[in-house]
Design an enzyme around this catalytic site. Sequence first.
Site, PDB file in Angstrom:
ATOM      1  N   ASN A  71     172.872  66.510  26.056  1.00 13.21           N
ATOM      2  CA  ASN A  71     173.254  65.299  25.320  1.00 13.21           C
ATOM      3  C   ASN A  71     173.482  64.125  26.269  1.00 13.21           C
ATOM      4  OD1 ASN A  71     173.186  66.708  22.914  1.00 13.21           O
ATOM      5  ND2 ASN A  71     175.405  66.915  22.728  1.00 13.21           N
TER       6      ASN A  71
ATOM      7  N   ARG B 159     159.540  64.985  13.416  1.00  9.82           N
ATOM      8  CA  ARG B 159     159.597  65.971  14.501  1.00  9.82           C
ATOM      9  C   ARG B 159     159.120  67.304  13.956  1.00  9.82           C
ATOM     10  NH1 ARG B 159     162.516  63.542  18.618  1.00  9.82           N
ATOM     11  NH2 ARG B 159     164.160  62.091  17.973  1.00  9.82           N
TER      12      ARG B 159
ATOM     13  N   ARG C 237     161.373  59.617  19.491  1.00  9.00           N
ATOM     14  CA  ARG C 237     161.709  59.627  20.909  1.00  9.00           C
ATOM     15  C   ARG C 237     161.770  61.030  21.503  1.00  9.00           C
ATOM     16  NH1 ARG C 237     164.007  55.158  23.334  1.00  9.00           N
ATOM     17  NH2 ARG C 237     165.010  54.524  21.386  1.00  9.00           N
TER      18      ARG C 237
ATOM     19  N   HIS D 127     161.061  57.664   9.238  1.00 12.00           N
ATOM     20  CA  HIS D 127     162.015  58.741   9.499  1.00 12.00           C
ATOM     21  C   HIS D 127     162.281  59.581   8.255  1.00 12.00           C
ATOM     22  CE1 HIS D 127     166.207  60.256  10.502  1.00 12.00           C
ATOM     23  NE2 HIS D 127     165.530  60.603  11.579  1.00 12.00           N
TER      24      HIS D 127
ATOM     25  N   TYR E 255     170.116  73.712  12.402  1.00  9.86           N
ATOM     26  CA  TYR E 255     170.583  72.457  11.822  1.00  9.86           C
ATOM     27  C   TYR E 255     170.946  72.692  10.357  1.00  9.86           C
ATOM     28  CZ  TYR E 255     168.566  69.672  15.697  1.00  9.86           C
ATOM     29  OH  TYR E 255     168.270  69.126  16.913  1.00  9.86           O
TER      30      TYR E 255
ATOM     31  N   ARG F 174     179.753  63.497  11.852  1.00  4.17           N
ATOM     32  CA  ARG F 174     179.662  64.416  12.988  1.00  4.17           C
ATOM     33  C   ARG F 174     179.783  63.707  14.324  1.00  4.17           C
ATOM     34  NH1 ARG F 174     174.051  65.870  13.785  1.00  4.17           N
ATOM     35  NH2 ARG F 174     174.104  64.359  15.464  1.00  4.17           N
TER      36      ARG F 174
ATOM     37  N   HIS G 243     173.863  68.267  10.114  1.00  2.00           N
ATOM     38  CA  HIS G 243     172.785  67.280  10.116  1.00  2.00           C
ATOM     39  C   HIS G 243     172.506  66.678   8.742  1.00  2.00           C
ATOM     40  CE1 HIS G 243     168.475  65.967  10.757  1.00  2.00           C
ATOM     41  NE2 HIS G 243     169.042  65.496  11.859  1.00  2.00           N
TER      42      HIS G 243
END
Length: 706
Positions: A45, A375, A405, A435, A468, A564, A592
Amino acid sequence: METQSIYVNRELSWLKFNERVLEESMCAATPLYERLKFISIFESNYDEFFMVRVGTLYDQALLAVPLLDTKTHMTPAEQLEAIYARTRVLTARRDACYDAVTEALAQEGVVHLRRVTEDADRQALDAIFEREIWPLLSPSIVDSRHPFPHLPNKQLHVAVRLAQPGGDEPLFGLIPVPAALDRLIFLPGDEAHRYCLAEEVIAARAASVFPMYEVREAVVFCVTRNADINTDEQLYNQDADYRDYMKEILRKRKRLAAVRLELLGDSSEEMRAYFREKLRLRETQVFSSTSPLEMRYVYALGDKLPSALTKRLSWTPHHPRYPAGLSKKTSMIRRIQHGDLLLNYPYDSFKPFVNLIREASEDKYVTSIRLTLYRVGRESRLIDSLINAAENGKDVTILLELRARFDEENNINWAQKLEESGVRILYGPDGYKVHSKICLITRREKGRVSYITQIGTGNYNEKTANVYTDYSLMTANPAIAADAAKLFNNLGMGVLGDDYKTLLVAPHCMKTVLLRAIDGEIAKARLGRGGEILVKVNSVTDNDMIEALVRASQAGVRVRMIVRGICCLLPGVTGQTENISIISIVGRYLEHSRVYCFGTGAERKVYIASADFMTRNMQRRVEVAAPLLDPAIARRVYEDVEASLADNVKARIMLPDGSYTLRGAGEASPFDSQEFFRARAEENAGASAGSLLGKLRKKLRKLAKK
């Protein structure tokens, strides 16, 4: 509005989130190997934070007119100094956590041998070095004939300070740690599983690498580079292939400026000064650590230990279940046509959705499949089914976001493979990342056109679906399908429409509808009819959304939030946010899912969404939120969020000063919401949905009484 009293700086809030991740490594109830993984996650992270957020501030600090943080009015330079100061504290804490966890692992026979003191061990490592490591090394000297090289982002190196025999002028040598090298080096012996890391072995044998010099110092180090490169399509030559443009962007990223230097262990001022000069860094950007600088090796460690030992040191494996009432042999299309279906990952299996796409790829009545991909894993049965559908003559259109990214290269590869298989690839409108997570299947049977729409809160990634927490709604509702078709048509034409009847679609209408919903709860409160807002998101940074929530609190609306990560809003501030409560849950799974709930009882509206309460989600991305129109499903999701709010094991309460504290069980029995959902899915596989909801309600009533 007195912004100073209710706002938290975004970057400092993120640091607090990563600190909560690190705290999990010290949880005694968590198995030791999993605690080591949490340290690795903390480190990963941090790497991304420095590459992206610190990289952005680094660029902003160079502007003639500084850009002030819109919440705390800090300049980029002030934010960087605060980040560096806090990072130094957290680095020391990370080292302490690593020492504690590795010491506990050593008691279990898993030993990271950072210092080799026994002659037999040295001889064994010497043999391994000569046989397996030395042939792969490419050492170099830095002098007038050998300029300082470009150091790739996060690649481990060993820096060596040298002296020529009889000479006073110092020299520096560099040894890149080869990527092809297995970093875990186990020492022989049956009693314990002792290992060193390759970079430690190389540093200890620097004299063997540079035998013609006197070695005065050898230090393991790595450089973190700015990765925040501009992907604005305005710079894109429309005559060029967009994939080639993105490949060039990725090449440029590798050459961006350094923003951090990490050194393993003690290092001399000469060594630090040398790197500061070569990398153009200040001392505040140089960090020393006693724990490994890169920790991806942790995931390979479990594979190299005896399976029984790894099992004992890890969580009990969780196997995602087919949801209650759904048979693996059932036609997914027919099942969804008879009623909406909701999956909750990772407790429910991802396979039903994969099976839906596989079935659609072979269904003679299916004419088209359209889907957005942000993704996706390097291996994907979902992609295989989409390719199969194209080869079977279906019209398959994928809107593939090449600007996700750090997944750009993977997505470029998928785009090429899909296109070669006959799939139509779109890249989305200029200036906006796509997204959203949405899929539309069109069928034409007996002259009648029908649709299956899937909308989710997470990516179409089979691997992350196991860790997730996300929702996935599959519905045959014609109103939702009409909006989905409109969205795909708009994206195909490169425009962003706003004429949606059922779905909330950013950037043009999502925020407007959400603000209107908040205002609706404010109106109820002012009429004495209560008013309730319940939100579960990953981050809260958008000023408009924050100010609306503050107005709701001031009007007496009860606002409860599960956030979160980043949260720029302070709860419990007298006169402003005293009716807002915020918790954060960090546990075994990454929280998530995004859920928005407005109102109470029969008037309550529940949405699942791909968007957080962030400006980038609301204004610079294409996002989708779907209302849960099936009352039973809406009630289930609402009660799931209530269950998360009841967590007193992994939940941390955000205090009015911005700090977090573990809620703790107190007088109530311990309740870990993630463990509850996991156990519920496993124990009730095959049970009816009604019985599952009944058990959840019973548990919540018990907790409420306590």
